[in-house]
Scaffold this motif. Structure first.
Motif, mmCIF file in Angstrom:
data_model
loop_
_atom_site.group_PDB
_atom_site.id
_atom_site.type_symbol
_atom_site.label_atom_id
_atom_site.label_comp_id
_atom_site.label_asym_id
_atom_site.label_seq_id
_atom_site.Cartn_x
_atom_site.Cartn_y
_atom_site.Cartn_z
ATOM 1 N N LYS A 40 45.944 35.122 38.982
ATOM 2 C CA LYS A 40 45.228 35.498 37.734
ATOM 3 C C LYS A 40 45.571 35.177 36.616
ATOM 4 N N TYR B 9 33.330 36.273 43.199
ATOM 5 C CA TYR B 9 33.143 37.801 43.305
ATOM 6 C C TYR B 9 31.368 37.989 43.898
ATOM 7 N N HIS C 235 30.865 41.203 44.861
ATOM 8 C CA HIS C 235 30.913 42.416 44.307
ATOM 9 C C HIS C 235 29.995 42.638 43.500
ATOM 10 N N ARG D 49 28.694 46.231 42.510
ATOM 11 C CA ARG D 49 30.433 47.512 41.903
ATOM 12 C C ARG D 49 30.285 47.419 41.077
ATOM 13 N N PHE E 96 33.174 47.971 39.052
ATOM 14 C CA PHE E 96 34.092 46.712 38.205
ATOM 15 C C PHE E 96 33.698 45.599 38.426
ATOM 16 N N VAL F 109 35.991 42.238 35.957
ATOM 17 C CA VAL F 109 37.048 41.532 36.630
ATOM 18 C C VAL F 109 36.639 40.102 37.050
ATOM 19 N N THR G 228 45.147 46.077 48.011
ATOM 20 C CA THR G 228 44.738 44.662 47.018
ATOM 21 C C THR G 228 45.277 46.057 45.366
ATOM 22 N N ILE H 194 45.194 47.835 39.437
ATOM 23 C CA ILE H 194 44.135 47.452 40.953
ATOM 24 C C ILE H 194 43.690 46.411 39.758
ATOM 25 N N ASP H 195 43.689 46.842 38.115
ATOM 26 C CA ASP H 195 42.375 45.613 37.345
ATOM 27 C C ASP H 195 43.306 44.468 36.968
ATOM 28 N N ASN I 95 46.258 43.476 39.360
ATOM 29 C CA ASN I 95 46.700 43.098 40.747
ATOM 30 C C ASN I 95 47.749 41.379 41.512
ATOM 31 N N HIS J 106 43.751 37.067 43.977
ATOM 32 C CA HIS J 106 42.724 36.784 45.100
ATOM 33 C C HIS J 106 43.649 36.395 46.079
HETATM 34 P P1 CMP Z 1 40.300 40.827 44.309
HETATM 35 O O1 CMP Z 1 41.041 40.171 46.255
HETATM 36 O O2 CMP Z 1 41.012 39.960 42.985
HETATM 37 O O3 CMP Z 1 38.731 41.709 44.411
HETATM 38 C C1 CMP Z 1 38.171 41.325 43.760
HETATM 39 C C2 CMP Z 1 38.620 41.986 42.438
HETATM 40 O O4 CMP Z 1 38.260 43.549 41.778
HETATM 41 C C3 CMP Z 1 40.325 43.413 43.495
HETATM 42 O O5 CMP Z 1 40.981 42.140 43.879
HETATM 43 C C4 CMP Z 1 40.583 43.796 42.127
HETATM 44 O O6 CMP Z 1 41.550 42.843 40.898
HETATM 45 C C5 CMP Z 1 39.496 44.389 41.085
HETATM 46 N N1 CMP Z 1 38.938 45.692 41.405
HETATM 47 C C6 CMP Z 1 38.362 46.047 39.896
HETATM 48 N N2 CMP Z 1 38.628 47.712 41.042
HETATM 49 C C7 CMP Z 1 38.369 47.538 42.371
HETATM 50 C C8 CMP Z 1 38.491 47.877 43.192
HETATM 51 N N3 CMP Z 1 37.855 49.565 42.855
HETATM 52 N N4 CMP Z 1 38.203 47.889 44.447
HETATM 53 C C9 CMP Z 1 37.708 46.774 44.274
HETATM 54 N N5 CMP Z 1 38.532 45.840 43.405
HETATM 55 C C10 CMP Z 1 38.880 46.344 42.684
#
Ligand code: CMP
Length: 138
Positions: free
Chosen positions: A10, A50, A53, A56, A58, A62, A92, A110-111, A113, A116
């Motif tokens: 990333k 994505y 998601h 979701r 986020f 993301v 994650t 996590i923001d 990380n 992927h």
């Molecule tokens: P990734 O494996 O790329 O898949 C979704 C991405 O959303 C995750 O890694 C994180 O970088 C981001 N993300 C942010 N908040 C969350 C969360 N609460 N749960 C899962 N992924 C999150």
């Protein structure tokens, strides 16, 4: 079984000069890089990547993060590559990632990380198709 999986480094990983370190770990493990590109990912591609998601909270963040700078897309092949790569990247949420994993060693949030990687073989197939429209070597 031999599998091919997708890894994305990333924008935070690229910014922090971690491309070499992450590729080094993948290769040292005995996995083979069969596709590699540095690119500015189009928003539509990231949204599709994505898509699961979408609902979701986020999702917007993301997508914004993945389009905020260059990413490296890697196609990684080897025995049980999907699981092996997931384990190497760590949980994650980096705060739950073990030392010795990419996230456990280099990330805190996590923001941001760093990477992927595909969650299973089915996801890997779909994601590789998305990021590598050209044919990968056999
Ligand atoms: P990734 O494996 O790329 O898949 C979704 C991405 O959303 C995750 O890694 C994180 O970088 C981001 N993300 C942010 N908040 C969350 C969360 N609460 N749960 C899962 N992924 C999150």
């Amino acid at each position: 079984m031999e599998e091919t999986t997708l890894v994305l480094i990333k924008p935070g990983g690229v910014e922090r000069n971690l491309i070499g370190e992450i590729v080094r770990r993948i290769e040292a493990r005995g996995l083979r890089v069969v596709g590699l590109k540095l690119m500015s990912a189009p928003k539509a591609l990231v949204q599709e990547h994505y898509a699961e998601h979408k609902a979701r909270p986020f999702f917007k963040d993301v997508v914004a993060y993945l389009t905020s700078g260059p990413v490296v897309a890697l196609a990684v092949r080897g025995e049980n590559a999907v699981k092996a790569v997931r384990a190497m990247m760590g949980a994650t949420n980096p705060i739950e990632a073990s030392a010795g994993t990419v996230r456990g060693d280099f990330a805190l949030s996590i923001d941001d990380n760093l990477t992927h990687s595909s969650s299973d073989v089915k996801a890997a197939k779909a994601e590789l198709k998305l990021w590598f429209s050209e044919k990968l070597p056999r």
